[in-house]
Motif scaffolding. Structure first.
Motif, PDB file in Angstrom:
ATOM      1  N   SER A   9      95.326  62.524  39.590  1.00 59.09           N
ATOM      2  CA  SER A   9      94.833  60.919  39.719  1.00 59.09           C
ATOM      3  C   SER A   9      95.189  60.119  38.410  1.00 59.09           C
ATOM      4  CB  SER A   9      93.240  60.991  39.932  1.00 59.09           C
ATOM      5  OG  SER A   9      92.655  61.410  38.697  1.00 59.09           O
ATOM      6  N   LEU A  10      95.317  60.746  37.185  1.00 63.34           N
ATOM      7  CA  LEU A  10      95.467  59.834  36.160  1.00 63.34           C
ATOM      8  C   LEU A  10      97.069  60.267  35.557  1.00 63.34           C
ATOM      9  CD1 LEU A  10      92.347  59.699  34.282  1.00 63.34           C
ATOM     10  CD2 LEU A  10      93.356  58.004  35.539  1.00 63.34           C
ATOM     11  N   VAL A  11      97.728  60.562  36.720  1.00 61.26           N
ATOM     12  CA  VAL A  11      99.220  61.188  35.965  1.00 61.26           C
ATOM     13  C   VAL A  11      99.875  60.047  35.104  1.00 61.26           C
ATOM     14  CG1 VAL A  11     100.427  60.384  38.280  1.00 61.26           C
ATOM     15  CG2 VAL A  11     101.129  62.454  36.949  1.00 61.26           C
ATOM     16  N   GLU A  12      99.628  58.765  35.276  1.00 55.14           N
ATOM     17  CA  GLU A  12     100.243  57.802  34.643  1.00 55.14           C
ATOM     18  C   GLU A  12      99.939  57.951  33.129  1.00 55.14           C
ATOM     19  OE1 GLU A  12     102.577  55.613  35.396  1.00 55.14           O
ATOM     20  OE2 GLU A  12     103.005  56.752  37.369  1.00 55.14           O
ATOM     21  N   SER A  13      98.614  58.241  32.943  1.00 49.92           N
ATOM     22  CA  SER A  13      98.144  58.422  31.866  1.00 49.92           C
ATOM     23  C   SER A  13      98.266  59.606  30.806  1.00 49.92           C
ATOM     24  CB  SER A  13      96.453  58.227  31.589  1.00 49.92           C
ATOM     25  OG  SER A  13      96.066  57.269  32.499  1.00 49.92           O
ATOM     26  N   ALA A  14      99.047  60.666  31.617  1.00 51.67           N
ATOM     27  CA  ALA A  14      99.118  61.915  30.937  1.00 51.67           C
ATOM     28  C   ALA A  14      99.916  61.868  29.766  1.00 51.67           C
ATOM     29  CB  ALA A  14      99.682  62.914  32.107  1.00 51.67           C
ATOM     30  N   GLY A  15     100.988  61.149  29.873  1.00 48.85           N
ATOM     31  CA  GLY A  15     101.918  61.038  28.572  1.00 48.85           C
ATOM     32  C   GLY A  15     101.203  60.467  27.472  1.00 48.85           C
ATOM     33  N   VAL A  23      92.718  55.130  44.509  1.00 50.47           N
ATOM     34  CA  VAL A  23      93.060  56.105  43.514  1.00 50.47           C
ATOM     35  C   VAL A  23      94.148  55.496  42.518  1.00 50.47           C
ATOM     36  CG1 VAL A  23      93.614  58.236  42.747  1.00 50.47           C
ATOM     37  CG2 VAL A  23      91.845  57.917  44.680  1.00 50.47           C
ATOM     38  N   LYS A  24      95.282  55.078  43.299  1.00 46.48           N
ATOM     39  CA  LYS A  24      96.339  54.673  42.657  1.00 46.48           C
ATOM     40  C   LYS A  24      96.246  53.489  41.886  1.00 46.48           C
ATOM     41  CE  LYS A  24     101.455  54.642  43.656  1.00 46.48           C
ATOM     42  NZ  LYS A  24     101.709  53.184  42.803  1.00 46.48           N
ATOM     43  N   ASN A  25      95.560  52.447  42.270  1.00 49.84           N
ATOM     44  CA  ASN A  25      95.373  51.288  41.783  1.00 49.84           C
ATOM     45  C   ASN A  25      94.297  51.281  40.310  1.00 49.84           C
ATOM     46  OD1 ASN A  25      96.870  49.644  43.362  1.00 49.84           O
ATOM     47  ND2 ASN A  25      95.367  49.471  44.828  1.00 49.84           N
ATOM     48  N   THR A  26      93.384  52.111  40.870  1.00 44.09           N
ATOM     49  CA  THR A  26      92.390  52.487  39.633  1.00 44.09           C
ATOM     50  C   THR A  26      93.154  53.161  38.728  1.00 44.09           C
ATOM     51  OG1 THR A  26      90.764  52.711  41.509  1.00 44.09           O
ATOM     52  CG2 THR A  26      90.126  53.195  39.374  1.00 44.09           C
ATOM     53  N   GLY A  27      93.931  54.174  38.949  1.00 44.20           N
ATOM     54  CA  GLY A  27      94.637  55.017  38.050  1.00 44.20           C
ATOM     55  C   GLY A  27      95.390  54.029  37.190  1.00 44.20           C
ATOM     56  N   ASN A  28      96.099  53.315  37.805  1.00 45.51           N
ATOM     57  CA  ASN A  28      97.008  52.275  36.947  1.00 45.51           C
ATOM     58  C   ASN A  28      96.151  51.510  35.946  1.00 45.51           C
ATOM     59  OD1 ASN A  28      99.184  53.257  38.226  1.00 45.51           O
ATOM     60  ND2 ASN A  28      99.315  51.564  39.824  1.00 45.51           N
ATOM     61  N   LYS A  29      95.367  50.974  36.543  1.00 41.28           N
ATOM     62  CA  LYS A  29      94.293  49.997  35.628  1.00 41.28           C
ATOM     63  C   LYS A  29      93.858  50.745  34.484  1.00 41.28           C
ATOM     64  CE  LYS A  29      93.375  46.749  39.324  1.00 41.28           C
ATOM     65  NZ  LYS A  29      92.637  46.782  40.483  1.00 41.28           N
ATOM     66  N   LEU A  30      93.196  52.180  34.916  1.00 39.41           N
ATOM     67  CA  LEU A  30      92.626  52.984  33.714  1.00 39.41           C
ATOM     68  C   LEU A  30      93.792  53.298  32.803  1.00 39.41           C
ATOM     69  CD1 LEU A  30      90.406  55.258  35.918  1.00 39.41           C
ATOM     70  CD2 LEU A  30      89.673  53.705  34.057  1.00 39.41           C
ATOM     71  N   THR A  31      94.835  53.291  33.081  1.00 42.00           N
ATOM     72  CA  THR A  31      96.132  53.951  32.241  1.00 42.00           C
ATOM     73  C   THR A  31      96.084  52.669  31.229  1.00 42.00           C
ATOM     74  OG1 THR A  31      97.059  55.054  34.043  1.00 42.00           O
ATOM     75  CG2 THR A  31      98.407  54.481  32.058  1.00 42.00           C
ATOM     76  N   ASP A  64      90.255  65.290  40.226  1.00 43.86           N
ATOM     77  CA  ASP A  64      91.160  65.672  41.499  1.00 43.86           C
ATOM     78  C   ASP A  64      90.308  66.568  42.396  1.00 43.86           C
ATOM     79  OD1 ASP A  64      93.196  64.355  40.269  1.00 43.86           O
ATOM     80  OD2 ASP A  64      93.699  66.223  39.005  1.00 43.86           O
ATOM     81  N   GLU A  65      89.517  67.311  42.099  1.00 47.01           N
ATOM     82  CA  GLU A  65      88.706  68.059  42.918  1.00 47.01           C
ATOM     83  C   GLU A  65      87.877  67.297  43.850  1.00 47.01           C
ATOM     84  OE1 GLU A  65      87.572  71.660  43.399  1.00 47.01           O
ATOM     85  OE2 GLU A  65      89.612  71.715  42.317  1.00 47.01           O
ATOM     86  N   GLN A  66      87.252  66.322  43.469  1.00 47.84           N
ATOM     87  CA  GLN A  66      86.355  65.357  44.544  1.00 47.84           C
ATOM     88  C   GLN A  66      87.561  64.541  45.289  1.00 47.84           C
ATOM     89  OE1 GLN A  66      83.411  62.702  43.441  1.00 47.84           O
ATOM     90  NE2 GLN A  66      82.761  63.988  41.640  1.00 47.84           N
ATOM     91  N   LEU A  67      88.532  64.063  44.633  1.00 47.93           N
ATOM     92  CA  LEU A  67      89.357  63.217  45.369  1.00 47.93           C
ATOM     93  C   LEU A  67      90.061  63.836  46.465  1.00 47.93           C
ATOM     94  CD1 LEU A  67      90.739  61.129  42.454  1.00 47.93           C
ATOM     95  CD2 LEU A  67      88.904  60.475  44.211  1.00 47.93           C
ATOM     96  N   LYS A  68      90.360  65.144  46.474  1.00 49.10           N
ATOM     97  CA  LYS A  68      91.117  65.604  47.482  1.00 49.10           C
ATOM     98  C   LYS A  68      90.296  66.120  48.837  1.00 49.10           C
ATOM     99  CE  LYS A  68      90.465  70.607  45.749  1.00 49.10           C
ATOM    100  NZ  LYS A  68      91.050  71.649  45.202  1.00 49.10           N
ATOM    101  N   ARG A  69      88.914  65.844  48.565  1.00 47.43           N
ATOM    102  CA  ARG A  69      88.058  66.074  49.900  1.00 47.43           C
ATOM    103  C   ARG A  69      87.806  64.796  50.466  1.00 47.43           C
ATOM    104  NH1 ARG A  69      86.555  70.909  47.652  1.00 47.43           N
ATOM    105  NH2 ARG A  69      85.732  70.107  45.720  1.00 47.43           N
ATOM    106  N   ILE A  70      88.298  63.682  49.954  1.00 48.83           N
ATOM    107  CA  ILE A  70      87.992  62.650  50.538  1.00 48.83           C
ATOM    108  C   ILE A  70      88.991  62.075  51.719  1.00 48.83           C
ATOM    109  CG2 ILE A  70      87.897  59.877  50.331  1.00 48.83           C
ATOM    110  CD1 ILE A  70      86.199  60.995  48.257  1.00 48.83           C
TER     111      ILE A  70
END
Lengths: 1042, 327
Positions: free
Chosen positions: A325-331, A281-289, A250-256
Motif C-alpha cells: 500500500s505504501l510502495v511509493e514510500s518504500a524508497g 488506497v492509492k490516493n492515500t498512499g500518495n499523500k502519505l508518501t 496490506d493484510e487488511q486491505l486485501k480483504r476489502i
C-alpha cells in the motif's frame, strides 16, 4: 489510605449526605467534600455505588448555564477518581460519560479547543484516558461502532489540537497518550485480548476516517521545532506509524471488497465512513508518501538518538506491514534505514542492523521484486551522484552518503550485480571511490625516515588473530580527514568484493591501476579490500545463502593481482636517492673525486642532500613509497584472505616482500615486516625465521634469477644476506648452489657493485662459521691469550701506585721478563707450567681414511671460493671495498692475510691518511659532506678493528699509529678525532705499553718521579711542550689506559 | 652493418634445485595424479629419480632403484601410474606410482652399459613394445611387455660397421600397423628398421660424429637428429620408406645431448654441451632462441603438453621455461 468503609451499606451511609448536598448546591467545596469521603470507601463498595455517586457529578456537568471552570475541573477530577477505582460495565454509560467529558472542552463558537485553563484541559484528558481504561471487558469493542464516529472524531480532533497547539509540554504529552488510548494503541497491560481479523477490519474502517487528520497533524508536530523535546516527537512518531500501519495494512486491505456493504447506520454517519478500496488506497498512499518524506527528512537528522531510534521502528513497521500500500514510500523508507546503519548512537546502529537482518530473514527486499527494484534504482541514482557528492560534501556529508551506500549494498546483497553490470554505473562508482581515496603525499618525513639496520627479523607473529587492518599504516587523504570515512570506504569495497562479480570488479580496477599513476594507489587499496571482502572473513552477511567465491578462483585472482603488483615497473620504484650506490658510481666515473675539496663541488653536494621543502621529487618519491606500502599491505591482506592456500603463492611473493623488508625507507621496511607476519600467520609459520628457512628454495630461485639482471635488481645480494642469517646447516647444498651464482655475478661486476657483494660474502662466512663450529683448539688458545691480555691490563694500575717498594719493582721486572719470554715465542715452557695441552680429537678422524685425502667438505670449498674472490678485491680501486674485504677476511683468517695487508694495503691506507690530514685540518664545516671526508672517516674507523683482529706486529702497528696520530689534533674535524681515538683504543688492546709510550711522547700531563731514589728520573719528549693541539685527545686516551 | 638489436634472451620461469647430482633424464607426466597439475620426473647421475610437483615447484618424492648408478631414461605409460626408468646398473625398472605407491613392480635386465636410451610403442592396452640396446654392441632388442617376451633382435649386416646404437625411436605409421624403429648409430648414420621383418628399410649417413639423439614427427614424416659434432640434421621419409636428408643446420659449438620436438610440432629444443638450450622453428628450422642459464653441459630437454620446456644439466639444476605458448 486505608479504606474505612468496606461494605456498600456503610459507604452509602457516609456518602449519601454529601451526594445530596452536591446535587443541591454545586460548589467546589461540596465536590471536594465528596472526594474526601470517597477516599475512605473501598473499591468494591465504590463499584456497587458507582452510578449513585456519579449522578451528582454528571448532574453538575449537565446543568445548563455558565459554570465556573474551577468547579468543572474538580468535578472531572472527582469523576476520574471514581472511574479509576471502578469499572464501567454498561456501554451506554461509557458512551455518555465519553460525550460528557469531551464536551467539557467544547467551545461552540470555534473549531478549536475551548479557551479554558490548562488545569481543566489536563483534568479532562486524564478523565478520558481513565474512562477508556475503566471500560469492562468487551464493551470497549462495542463502543467502536459506526454510530460513535462523530463523537469519537470530535475527541480525536480535540486531542490532536491540544497536542499541536498547547504550550504546556505536560498537556501535549497527555493528549498524545490519550490519543493512543482512543486509537487502541495503549501499551499498558490492561488490554489483554488481541483483535481478530474481522475486528481489525471494522476498526480499520472506522479509524480510516481520521487518517487524514491524524497524519497531517502529527506530521506537523513531528517536523516542528527540535526544541519541543524528544518525547513529544517520539510519541507522535509512534502514533503516526501505528495508525498508518493499522489502517494501511496490506493484510487488511486485501480483504476489502470492491463494493461497500450497506451498513445499518444513519445517513449522517454513513457519509463519514470511508471505504478503503483500491483508489482510496492509492490516493492515500500518495499523500502519505509526501508526509513520510517530510518526516524522514526531518527526523533522520534529529539531534536526539531516541527520535532516530523511533524512526527505525517506523521504517520497520511500515515496510513490514504496508510494503504494497505504501510502495511509493518504500524508497525513502529504505534510504532512511540504510542511512542510519552507521549512526553515531550505538543503540540506533544496533537496532538498524537488527531490522536489516530481520528484513533479510524475511526476504523483505530480495523476495519482493518491487522493493529490490526500488533499492537498485536508489543505488543507481546514488552511484550517479556519488562523484559529485564526494567532491562537494564535507566530512560529515561524505560520512552519511557513504553510510547510505554501504546500507544499500548490505540490503541488496547479491543483487548489487544489476548495478555493477551497467558499465556507466560501475564507472561512476569507481570514479567516486578513486577520487575520494586520493592520498596526500606531501609529507616529507616519509622519505626522510630511514632504517639502517634491517636485520631485526626476530619478531614473531602475534598470537591473537591478526587482522591486516589492525596494523594498517595511518595515511592521509586529500579529501577527508575523518578516519571513520576511511573505514566506511573499506567496508564498501569489501562488500563489493563479497557480493559483486569479483572478476568484473578486479578487471575494472586493474584496468584503472594500469591506466595511470594518478589512480594506481587508490585502485590498489580498492583491490586489496575487494579480495578481503571476497574471502568473506570480515563481512557480516545478511543473506545467508550467498555463495562465496571459491578458494581456487580467489587464488587465481590474487595471483594475477600479485603479478601486477610485483612486476618490475610497479615494485621497483624510486623511493630515495641511494647514497651508497650513487657514491660508488660517482667514484667510478671520477676517480679524482676522492680528494676534491673545492667549494664548488661541496656546495653541490650540500644542496643535493638537504631538501628545504617538499619538492616535486619528494612528492613523487612519497607517492612511490605509499604505492609500495599499499601493495605490501595488500599482500598481507591476500595472505589473510587465502589462509593456507597462500603457501602456493610464496614462490613468487616471498622474495619481493623480503626484499622490501630490507628497504632503507623506514615505512616500507616496517610495512614489509608486518606483511611477513601476516604471511606467517596465514601459512602457519611460527616465526619469520621459520618462514624464511622453510622457503629458502623459493628465495634462492628469485636470487639466482635476479642476479642475472643485477642492474635491475641491485638489492638482490641483500636478500641473500637476510636469507643466510635465517638459515641453518641443512640448507648448505642450496646455499652452495646460489653462492656459485653470486660468485659468477661478482666476477662479472667487479667494477660496479662489489661493495654489496662483499657484505654477502661476509654474511656467508659468518653463517658457515656458525653452522660448522670449530673443533675448538684454535679458539681456545685465542681466548686464553685474550685472557692474558686482560689480566695484564689489570695489573698496570697496581704497579703505578705511589707506594712502590723495591720488592714491587723486583716483582715487576720478573713479570716483565717472563712476559717478554712468552712474547719471544718460548711458549712451551709456559704451557708446561700451566697444564698439559689436551690431545686434539681430530687425530681419530684422520685414522679412518689413512691414505686417501678426503674431498674437501662443501663448506670449506665454499669458503675457499669466497676467499679467492676476496684476494682480488683487496686491490680494488675503491677504498671502502678494500676495507670491507679486509674486515671480512680479517675476522675469519688472520694469519693468511696479515702479510698481504701489511705489504699492499697498509702503506696505501697510511699514505692516504697522511696526505689528506693537512687538507682536513684546514677545511671548513662543509668538508664533512665531501667524499674525501667520508673516506678518511671510513679508513680511521676501519683500521682499529683490523689491527686488532689481524694481530699486527710492532712495526706495522707503529705505521698505523704514526698515520693516525695527526688526527688526534684538535684542528681536525671532530668526527675524525673521534675515529682516530677509536684506533688508539684498539691499539691499546693489542699493545698497551707502546701505545702509552707513544701518547706520552705527544703530550705528558705529569712529571714522572722514579719509584725508588736509586733509579734515574725519566725525561720524556711530551713533557716539555706545555700546550699543544693533541693535549685533549691524549688526555682522554690516557684516562682509558689507567 | 648494424644488425637490429635482438631482444634479450628470456629467463627461466623457475629453476628446480635439489637433485644434488647432474641431471640426465627428464620426463613430464600429465597424469590425473596431481589434480591436473603435471608432474616432472628427473633422473640423476646418483641414481635417484625425483618426482617434482610443478604446482609447488618442489620435489614430492624420490625413487631410489638403480643402486647409485646414473638414470638415463624415464618414461611413463599412458595411464600415468607406471614409470619406466633405465639405469646404468643394467636395469630397467617398472614403478607402480598409483595411489601414492612408489615401488618397483618389475624390472628388465639390460646388457649394454652405453648411454643409449630405450623407446616404447604402445599399440593396444595392455600390451606394449619396448626397444632396448641389445647384448651385442651393435644390436637392438625388441621385447613385448609386460610379458618381457623377446620379439626379436635387430642386428645390422656384418659389413655395415654402424657401431653401437646411440638412440632409438619406435613408431608406427598411421596407415600401417607395422612397428618401425628409427635408430641413430655411433658412425653418424640413422637407420629405419622394419621390426617385423627385422631388416633395415633405409639408412642415411647424416653426421660425421656419433648420433646422440633423434626425434621424429610421424605426421610430417620428418625427423631431426643431433650428434657429437657441430650439426643438426633434418631428414624425411618418402613414400617408399626411404630416408632422405633435407638439410643440416650448423651450430657454433659441438655436441647435442638431446633433441625434442614439442608435442604440437611447432618448435623443437636441443640440449647443448655448450651449456645452452637452442630453440628452433620446426617447419622452417629457423633458430628462435639460445637460452643461456646453465653453467654446465645440458643433458636433457623435455616438453610438457602445455608447452613448458624443461632442461636438465650437469650443473645439477633443472630449468623450466615458458616460451612461445602453445596456441
Amino acid at each position: 489510605m486505608m479504606a474505612v468503609f468496606d461494605t456498600p451499606e456503610e459507604a452509602f451511609g457516609v456518602l449519601r449526605p454529601v451526594c445530596v448536598q452536591l446535587t443541591k448546591t454545586q460548589t467546589v467545596e461540596n465536590v471536594e467534600h465528596l472526594q474526601t469521603r470517597l477516599q475512605a470507601v473501598s473499591d468494591s463498595a465504590l463499584q456497587e455505588l458507582q452510578q449513585y455517586i456519579l449522578f451528582p457529578l454528571r448532574f453538575t456537568l449537565k446543568t445548563p448555564g455558565p459554570k465556573r471552570e474551577r468547579l468543572i475541573q474538580s468535578v472531572v477530577e472527582c469523576l476520574t477518581f471514581v472511574l479509576s477505582s471502578t469499572c464501567v460495565k454498561e456501554q451506554e454509560l461509557l458512551q455518555e460519560l465519553f460525550s460528557e467529558l469531551s464536551a467539557c472542552l467544547y467551545s461552540p463558537s470555534s473549531q478549536k479547543p475551548a479557551a479554558v485553563s490548562e488545569e481543566l484541559k489536563l483534568a479532562v484528558i486524564q478523565g478520558l484516558s481513565t474512562l477508556m481504561h475503566s471500560a469492562y471487558g468487551d464493551i470497549i469493542l462495542t463502543f467502536y461502532e459506526p454510530s460513535i464516529l462523530p463523537r469519537l472524531g470530535f475527541a480525536v480532533s480535540l486531542l490532536l489540537g491540544l497536542a499541536e497547539q498547547e504550550k504546556s509540554k505536560q498537556i501535549k504529552i497527555a493528549a498524545l497518550k490519550c490519543l493512543q488510548v482512543l486509537l487502541l494503541q495503549c501499551e499498558c497491560q490492561d488490554h489483554p485480548r488481541s483483535l481478530d481479523e474481522l475486528e481489525q477490519k471494522q476498526l480499520g474502517d472506522l479509524f480510516a476516517s481520521f487518517l487524514p487528520g491524524i497524519s497531517t497533524t502529527l506530521t506537523r508536530v513531528i517536523t516542528g521545532d527540535f526544541k519541543q523535546g524528544h518525547s513529544i516527537v517520539v510519541s507522535s512518531l509512534k502514533i503516526f506509524y501505528k495508525t498508518v500501519s493499522f489502517i494501511m495494512a496490506d493484510e487488511q486491505l486485501k480483504r476489502i471488497s470492491k463494493v461497500q456493504a450497506k451498513s445499518a447506520v444513519e445517513h449522517r454517519v454513513a457519509e463519514l465512513m470511508v471505504h478503503r478500496e483500491a483508489d482510496w488506497v492509492k490516493n492515500t498512499g500518495n499523500k502519505l508518501t509526501i508526509l513520510i518524506k517530510k518526516i524522514i527528512e526531518c527526523v533522520s537528522v534529529h539531534p536526539h538518538w531516541k527520535v532516530r531510534l523511533e524512526l527505525v521502528e517506523l521504517v520497520e513497521d511500515l515496510l513490514l506491514k504496508c510494503s504494497q500500500s505504501l510502495v511509493e514510500s518504500a524508497g525513502p523508507l529504505l534510504k532512511a534505514l540504510v542511512g542510519l546503519v552507521n549512526d553515531e548512537s550505538p543503540e540506533v546502529q544496533a537496532q538498524c542492523n537488527k531490522v536489516l537482518r530481520h528484513f533479510a530473514d524475511q526476504k523483505v527486499v530480495v523476495g519482493n521484486k518491487a522493493l529490490a527494484d526500488i533499492l537498485s534504482e536508489s543505488l543507481h541514482s546514488l552511484a550517479t551522484s556519488l562523484p559529485r557528492l564526494m567532491t562537494s560534501q564535507d566530512d560529515q556529508g561524505k560520512f552519511s552518503t557513504l553510510s547510505l551506500l554501504l546500507g544499500y549494498l548490505k540490503l541488496l546483497g547479491p543483487k548489487i550485480n544489476f548495478v555493477l553490470n551497467s558499465v556507466a554505473h560501475l564507472q561512476r562508482l569507481s570514479k567516486a571511490l578513486i577520487q575520494v581515496l586520493e592520498l596526500d603525499v606531501a609529507d616529507i618525513k616519509i622519505v626522510e625516515e630511514r632504517c639502517w639496520n634491517s636485520d631485526d627479523l626476530n619478531a614473531s607473529p602475534k598470537t591473537s588473530a591478526t587482522q591486516p587492518w589492525n596494523h594498517i599504516q595511518r595515511r592521509y587523504f586529500r579529501f577527508f580527514t575523518d578516519e571513520r570515512i576511511f573505514m566506511l570506504l573499506r567496508q564498501v569495497c569489501q562488500l563489493l568484493g563479497y557480493y559483486g562479480n569479483l572478476y568484473l570488479l578486479v578487471d575494472h580496477f586493474m584496468e584503472l591501476y594500469r591506466q595511470s599513476v594518478v589512480y594506481r594507489k587508490q585502485a590498489a587499496m580498492i583491490l586489496n579490500e575487494l579480495v578481503t571482502g571476497a574471502a568473506g572473513l570480515e563481512v557480516e552477511d545478511l543473506h545467508e545463502k550467498h555463495i562465496k567465491t571459491n578458494p581456487e578462483e580467489l587464488r587465481e585472482i590474487v595471483t594475477s593481482i600479485l603479478e601486477e603488483y610485483t612486476s618490475q615497473e610497479n615494485w621497483y620504484l624510486v623511493t630515495c636517492i641511494e647514497t651508497e650506490e650513487m657514491g660508488e658510481e660517482l667514484m667510478m666515473e671520477h676517480p679524482g673525486l676522492q680528494a676534491i675539496t673545492s667549494g664548488e663541488h661541496t656546495s653541490q653536494v650540500t644542496s643535493f642532500l638537504a631538501f628545504s621543502k617538499p619538492s616535486p621529487i619528494v612528492c613523487s618519491m612519497n607517492s612511490n613509497i605509499w604505492q609500495i606500502c599499499i601493495q605490501l599491505e595488500g599482500i598481507g591482506q591476500f595472505a589473510y584472505a587465502l589462509g593456507k592456500d597462500f603457501c602456493l603463492l610464496l614462490m613468487s611473493t616471498l622474495y619481493p616482500v623480503l626484499e622490501k623488508a630490507g628497504d632503507q625507507t623506514l615505512l616500507i621496511s616496517q610495512v614489509a615486516t608486518s606483511t611477513m607476519m601476516d604471511i606467517c600467520h596465514a601459512c602457519g609459520y611460527d616465526s619469520l625465521q621459520h618462514l624464511i628457512n622453510q622457503n629458502s628454495d623459493y628465495l634462492v630461485n628469485g636470487i639466482s634469477l635476479n642476479l642475472r639482471h643485477l642492474a635491475l635488481h641491485p638489492h638482490t645480494p641483500k636478500v641473500l644476506e637476510v636469507m643466510l642469517r635465517n638459515s641453518d646447516a641443512n640448507l648448505l647444498p642450496l646455499v652452495a648452489d646460489v653462492v656459485q651464482d653470486v660468485l659468477a655475478t661478482l666476477d662479472q661486476f667487479y667494477d660496479k657493485r662489489a661493495a654489496s657483494f662483499v657484505s654477502v660474502l661476509h654474511a656467508l662466512l659468518a653463517a658457515l662459521a656458525q653452522w660448522f663450529p670449530d673443533t675448538g683448539n684454535l679458539r681456545h688458545l685465542h681466548e686464553q691469550s685474550l685472557g692474558e691480555e686482560g689480566s695484564h691490563l689489570n695489573q698496570r694500575p697496581a704497579t703505578l701506585e705511589n707506594s712502590t717498594t723495591a720488592e714491587d719493582i723486583e716483582q715487576f721486572l720478573l713479570n716483565y721478563l717472563k712476559e717478554k719470554d712468552v712474547a719471544d715465542g718460548n711458549v712451551s715452557d709456559f704451557d708446561n707450567e700451566e697444564e698439559e695441552q689436551p690431545v686434539p680429537p681430530k687425530v681419530e678422524e684422520n685414522d679412518t681414511h689413512p691414505d686417501v685425502e678426503p674431498p674437501l667438505p662443501l663448506q670449506i670449498q665454499m669458503a675457499m671460493d669466497v676467499m679467492e674472490r676476496c684476494i682480488h678485491l683487496l686491490s680494488d680501486k675503491n677504498l671502502q671495498i678494500r676495507l670491507k674485504v679486509l674486515r671480512t677476511l680479517g675476522s675469519k683468517c688472520g694469519d693468511f692475510l696479515r702479510s698481504r695487508f701489511c705489504k699492499d694495503v697498509l702503506p696505501k691506507l697510511a699514505g692516504s691518511l697522511v696526505t689528506q690530514a693537512p687538507i682536513s685540518a684546514r677545511a671548513g664545516p662543509v668538508y664533512s659532506h665531501t667524499l674525501a671526508f667520508k673516506l678518511q672517516l671510513a679508513v680511521l674507523q676501519g683500521l682499529g678493528p683490523l689491527c686488532e683482529r689481524l694481530d699486527l706486529g710492532e712495526g706495522d702497528l707503529n705505521k698505523v699509529a704514526d698515520a693516525c696520530l695527526i688526527y688526534l689534533s684538535a684542528k681536525q674535524p671532530v668526527k675524525l678525532q673521534e675515529a682516530a681515538r677509536s684506533v688508539f683504543l684498539h691499539l691499546m688492546k693489542v699493545d698497551p705499553d707502546s701505545t702509552w709510550f707513544l701518547l706520552i711522547e705527544l703530550y705528558c700531563p705529569t712529571q714522572f718521579t722514579p719509584p725508588h731514589p736509586s733509579l734515574h728520573p725519566v725525561q720524556l719528549r711530551g713533557a716539555s711542550r706545555q700546550q699543544n693541539p693533541y693535549m685533549a685527545n691524549v688526555l682522554r686516551l690516557l684516562k682509558e689506559l689507567q | 652493418m648494424a644488425a637490429p638489436c635482438p631482444l634479450p634472451p628470456p629467463d627461466p620461469q623457475f629453476v628446480l634445485r635439489g637433485t644434488q647430482s647432474p641431471v640426465h633424464a627428464l620426463h613430464f607426466c600429465e597424469g590425473r595424479q596431481a589434480q591436473g597439475h603435471p608432474l616432472l620426473f628427473s633422473g640423476s647421475q646418483s641414481g635417484l629419480v625425483h618426482i617434482w610437483s610443478l604446482q609447488m615447484r618442489r620435489a614430492l618424492t624420490t625413487l631410489d632403484g638403480h643402486g647409485g648408478q646414473c638414470v638415463t631414461w624415464l618414461q611413463t605409460l599412458p595411464q600415468g601410474h607406471q614409470l619406466l626408468s633405465q639405469g646404468r646398473d643394467l636395469k630397467l625398472c617398472l614403478w607402480d606410482l598409483a595411489e601414492g605407491r612408489n615401488a618397483v613392480v618389475d624390472s628388465v635386465p639390460l646388457e649394454s652399459v652405453g648411454f643409449c636410451r630405450s623407446s616404447i610403442l604402445v599399440q593396444g592396452q595392455p600390451r606394449w613394445m619396448l626397444a632396448v640396446p641389445g647384448k651385442g654392441s651393435n644390436e637392438v632388442q625388441i621385447l613385448e611387455m609386460p610379458s618381457k617376451t623377446s620379439v626379436c633382435t635387430l642386428k645390422p649386416e656384418a659389413d655395415a660397421k654402424l657401431g653401437m646404437p646411440m638412440c632409438l625411436r619406435l613408431w608406427q605409421a598411421d596407415c600401417s600397423p607395422r612397428p618401425l624403429l628409427l635408430a641413430g648409430y655411433e658412425d653418424g648414420s640413422v637407420a629405419l628398421w622394419d621390426v617385423s621383418e627385422q631388416k633395415v628399410c633405409s639408412r642415411i649417413a647424416c653426421h660425421e660424429e656419433p648420433v646422440m639423439d633423434l626425434d621424429f614427427d610421424s605426421q610430417k614424416a620428418k625427423g631431426i637428429s643431433g650428434s657429437a659434432g657441430k650439426a643438426l640434421a633434418v631428414w624425411r621419409l618418402d613414400g617408399q620408406q626411404a630416408l632422405q636428408v633435407c638439410g643440416t643446420h650448423q651450430l657454433t659449438n659441438p655436441g647435442i645431448a638431446e633433441v625434442t620436438i614439442r608435442p604440437d610440432r611447432k618448435i623443437l629444443a636441443t640440449a647443448g654441451w655448450d651449456h645452452r638450450i637452442r630453440v628452433f622453428h620446426w617447419r622452417k628450422m629457423q633458430p628462435l632462441a639460445v637460452l643461456a642459464f646453465h653453467s654446465a653441459a645440458i643433458q636433457c630437454v623435455a616438453f610438457a603438453a602445455d608447452g613448458l620446456l624443461a632442461a636438465g644439466s650437469k650443473d645439477q639444476r633443472i630449468s623450466l621455461w615458458s616460451l612461445y605458448p602453445c596456441a
